[in-house]
Design an enzyme around this catalytic site. Structure first.
Site, mmCIF file in Angstrom:
data_model
loop_
_atom_site.group_PDB
_atom_site.id
_atom_site.type_symbol
_atom_site.label_atom_id
_atom_site.label_comp_id
_atom_site.label_asym_id
_atom_site.label_seq_id
_atom_site.Cartn_x
_atom_site.Cartn_y
_atom_site.Cartn_z
ATOM 1 C CD GLU A 153 19.311 71.845 33.666
ATOM 2 O OE1 GLU A 153 19.750 72.501 32.694
ATOM 3 O OE2 GLU A 153 18.529 72.346 34.498
ATOM 4 C CG PHE A 167 5.784 77.031 36.002
ATOM 5 C CD1 PHE A 167 6.151 77.884 34.964
ATOM 6 C CD2 PHE A 167 6.684 76.809 37.027
ATOM 7 C CE1 PHE A 167 7.392 78.505 34.958
ATOM 8 C CE2 PHE A 167 7.940 77.425 37.019
ATOM 9 C CZ PHE A 167 8.284 78.265 35.989
ATOM 10 C CD GLN A 168 10.453 75.288 35.769
ATOM 11 O OE1 GLN A 168 10.543 74.675 36.826
ATOM 12 N NE2 GLN A 168 11.410 76.113 35.354
ATOM 13 C CE LYS A 209 7.487 70.899 45.459
ATOM 14 N NZ LYS A 209 7.249 72.340 45.337
ATOM 15 C CG MET A 231 34.564 67.447 10.124
ATOM 16 S SD MET A 231 36.007 66.741 9.295
ATOM 17 C CE MET A 231 36.607 65.603 10.540
#
Lengths: 592, 174
Positions: A79, A141-142, A191, A505
């Site tokens: 993502e 969950f999640q 959802k 760097m």
């Protein structure tokens, strides 16, 4: 798609808030589920591409996404990369980029990309799935509090708790992301809000946000005062940033500079808004800026700051920055005025709008003496750059950038990762066309380059315009999984890896400021050519100067994604360099 | 550039009108935390207008810092209006409720006496404690607290400063 006509009767709303007679409803009323409402809204917003990754709570959306072929969904491999791709897509098109992730880890993976877009004022809408409404707050969950997490790194965010609010919220999100000072907006959708149905009267045509009205038109008297100050200036300098690009004020900037004969300095994010080869261009200032650019700011009597925010990498130590200058600061965000540097004349407004008005009061001038003085400083810098290019037996990165520019031309869009290669591109790629340099300047996000190039490639419709990313072996390994996305979705990005086997760097800082203790900077990687080939991507390895131009040309013409690995010296440094916290006048000019 | 003398930190009273939406207060508080501004007190409640809250903030800082703070507040979508009323003609009030130990007859009498002088109201009396409410400028509240401290404060609560302008001119969300 199927139009689900219903007779909502009493529940029907009209713009006047009154129920319509049943007969009229039959042809105008549509009851849709949240998932389809979202798709309808995205299409109405003109969204052509979105970068997403499915997940449990997003299933109702992915169930209907196929009904909307207008929206091209790019399945990224992470993502974060989807967020960067959408960010770059937004920057290149000046429209809103859209990314999407599921609840929990999908949403938190977007955080780095959202913060990147926030720091660089990029128009981005992030859509996240959330657990069902009754599950919120139960550590389901999640489940994660993504609106809470992204609170300080979004322009605004919403958790949509009712399907009937969805269309209006999406409208607000897109409006907010691309107006005023652009930035990321997040919309979190549970959802069951995707699943529940609501009356959808069409995408709202206007949006009311009481606490939001960006100042577009500058204060007339302030603008007049600024013009007077510029007309009287003996040693004026323009210092512009990304605001010129976001407001599209390229011509206005050039008009001001040319009419009043004022040298132009571009911040890292401002690069490409003013042609690098223009006789008035002094390139980049600050930590890795040209000595002449820093000297010009230091000795200027009037500093015209346009669409920029006086970042510490630009100013160095504030106590010694432009201490002899009267500063005119033009920016759309009032909170940027006076934040880091005191201003003589502040002007809040859209850069293009302000410059159009101001330019009318600007007198034609010649600052011959001042420009000759700057040319003297520049001569020293030109000599140093020449020495950097002209080295035998090794592959100087500066030389590679120069060859890339020669082969690819001034139209090419270049995205970069973060580190030494980023600075070499900024210093040596002569940008010609506006908005062709895409870089994570504010947040400095490693792993930005490749996904940004994907977004840029999809944004640039003309296939003949090359889109390349220049990256390092460190940054590339932070998001290399996107090679698969490039193959699956046929995104023809070209990748140049500057491989020095170290986090260059950081190693440079260790070398100069930390007693040469090279801890954790040597970094190994795979055989990048074999890696690319494993993904089905054509690849080359270059170690000789003579191979550089031909291979770039071949990779550029290759009909698909392509990767070129350049083997550059480990100890190579970006010069000049102002020590962190030091004065811009105390730059180190060579590694010795 | 910065002057040689150190800039002075003073207390500023800021009135903020904001839309009464979920998370609005969180955004304001988060902004102060994120940018390192010091909140001395914060008080928030409904206004005469539906769905609009009014917040009184007391912030300690240099003038330039507080100015920056008000600009950042304006960037929040729910924030409708921000006014630094420090130098305006304003009425300032704070309320405190104090539960003080009063287990001897003479201390009980003294506490009642002090309360009368400060126009504090006795809200509750127990065998060994008195609960009083005081409303007034913070200095009065402070002085009242100081007087009661010798008896032993068992519990106390303060609202923080609220402020309103004097005269007929009204501040509002518009």
């Amino acid at each position: 798609m199927t139009l689900m006509e219903s007779a909502p009767g009493k529940t029907a709303r009209t713009t006047a808030g009154l129920p319509l007679p049943l007969a009229a409803n039959r042809f105008t009323a549509r009851e849709l589920d949240g998932a389809r409402i979202l798709c309808e809204c995205l299409i109405a917003e003109g969204v052509e591409v979105m970068f997403g990754y499915p997940g449990g709570v997003l299933l109702p959306l992915y169930q209907v996404l196929g009904e909307y072929p207008e929206i091209r969904h790019i399945l990224v491999r992470h993502e974060q990369a989807g967020g960067h791709a959408a960010d770059a897509y937004g920057r290149v098109t000046n429209k809103v980029g859209v990314c999407m992730g599921t609840s929990g880890p999908g949403a938190t993976n977007l955080v780095t990309a959202i913060a990147t877009a926030h720091m660089d004022s990029a128009p981005l809408v992030a859509i996240t799935g959330q657990v069902g409404r009754s599950m919120i707050g139960k550590d389901s969950f999640q489940e994660t509090d993504i609106t809470g997490i992204t609170l300080p790194i979004t322009k605004h965010n919403w958790l949509v708790m009712d399907t009937k609010d969805l269309a209006e919220t999406i409208k607000k999100a897109f409006f907010l992301a691309q107006t005023g000072r652009p930035g990321p907006v997040l919309v979190d959708i549970p959802k069951d809000v995707f699943q529940a149905k609501a009356y959808f009267p069409g995408y709202p045509t206007e949006v009311k946000l009481r606490g939001y009205s960006p100042t577009i038109i500058g204060h007339t008297r302030q603008i007049k005062q600024a013009a007077n100050l510029i007309n009287q200036a003996q040693r004026p300098v323009i210092l512009h940033g990304h605001g010129v690009t976001t407001s599209g004020a390229y011509q206005e900037l050039a008009d001001l500079a040319e009419k009043a004969d004022i040298p132009v300095i571009s911040t890292l994010q401002g690069l490409s808004a003013f042609p690098s080869a223009h006789p008035l261009s002094l390139g980049m200032p600050g930590m890795h800026g040209g000595i002449h650019a820093n000297h010009a700011i230091n000795e200027s009597d009037v500093l015209i700051a346009i669409g920029m925010r006086f970042d510490d990498r630009v100013t160095g130590n504030l106590k010694s920055f432009a201490r002899n200058s009267k500063i005119i600061h033009i920016d759309i965000d009032p909170a940027e005025i006076g934040k880091n540097v005191p201003t003589s004349i502040p002007i809040v407004g859209d850069v293009k709008n302000v410059l159009q008005v101001m330019n009318k009061s600007i007198e034609e001038k010649k600052h011959t003496e001042w420009r000759e003085k700057i040319a003297g400083w520049k001569e020293r810098d030109t000599k140093r750059r020449g020495n950097e290019m002209d080295r035998r037996g090794i592959l100087p990165p500066q030389f590679i950038i120069q060859k890339m520019r020669e082969v690819l031309g001034g139209n090419a869009v270049i995205t970069v990762d973060v580190g030494q290669h980023q600075m070499w591109v900024a210093q040596h790629f002569e940008f010609e066309k506006a908005n062709t340099f895409i870089s994570s300047g504010g947040l400095g996000t490693m792993g930005f380059g490749l996904p940004a190039a994907m977004g840029a490639r999809l944004a640039v419709k003309d296939k003949n315009v090359p889109v390349w990313t220049v990256t390092g072996d460190g940054g590339f390994q932070m998001n290399l999984q996107e090679l698969a996305t490039c193959v699956q979705d046929d995104i023809h990005v070209k990748i140049a890896i500057f491989n020095n086997g170290v986090l260059g760097m950081i190693r440079q800082w260790q070398s100069v400021f930390h007693d040469k203790r090279y801890h954790s900077t040597p970094i190994t990687g795979p055989d990048f050519v074999k890696l690319a080939e494993a993904y089905g991507i054509k690849a080359w390895r270059v170690s000789e100067q003579s191979e550089v131009a031909p291979v770039i040309k071949e990779a550029n013409e290759w009909p698909g994604p392509a990767l070129v690995e350049f083997l550059i010296p480990e100890a190579e440094m970006v010069m000049p360099m102002v020590p962190p916290g030091g004065s811009n006048m105390d730059a180190i000019e060579s590694a010795e | 550039m910065a002057t040689a003398t150190a800039p002075t930190q003073t207390l500023h009273t800021i009135v903020v009108y904001l839309e009464d939406e979920p998370g609005a207060l969180n955004r304001v508080v988060n902004l102060f935390r994120r940018r390192g501004y010091n909140i001395e007190s914060l008080s928030v409640g409904h206004t005469e207008e539906a769905n609009v809250s009014r917040m009184t903030l007391v912030v300690r800082g240099e003038d330039s810092t507080v100015e920056q703070c008000t600009k950042q507040l304006y960037k929040l979508l729910e924030v409708i209006k921000v006014t630094d009323v420090t130098d305006d003609s304003i009425i300032v009030r704070e309320m405190a409720i104090i539960k003080v130990t009063a287990d001897k007859p003479e201390s009980r009498a003294e506490i009642m006496q002090f309360s009368e002088i400060f126009k504090a109201r006795v809200l509750d009396v127990a065998a060994d404690a008195i609960t009083v409410e005081i409303t007034g400028p913070e200095e009065d509240v402070e002085r009242f607290f100081a007087l009661l401290r010798r008896y032993g404060i068992k519990e106390s609560v303060r609202t923080g400063r609220i402020a309103i302008s004097r005269g007929s001119v009204a501040n509002s969300a518009i």
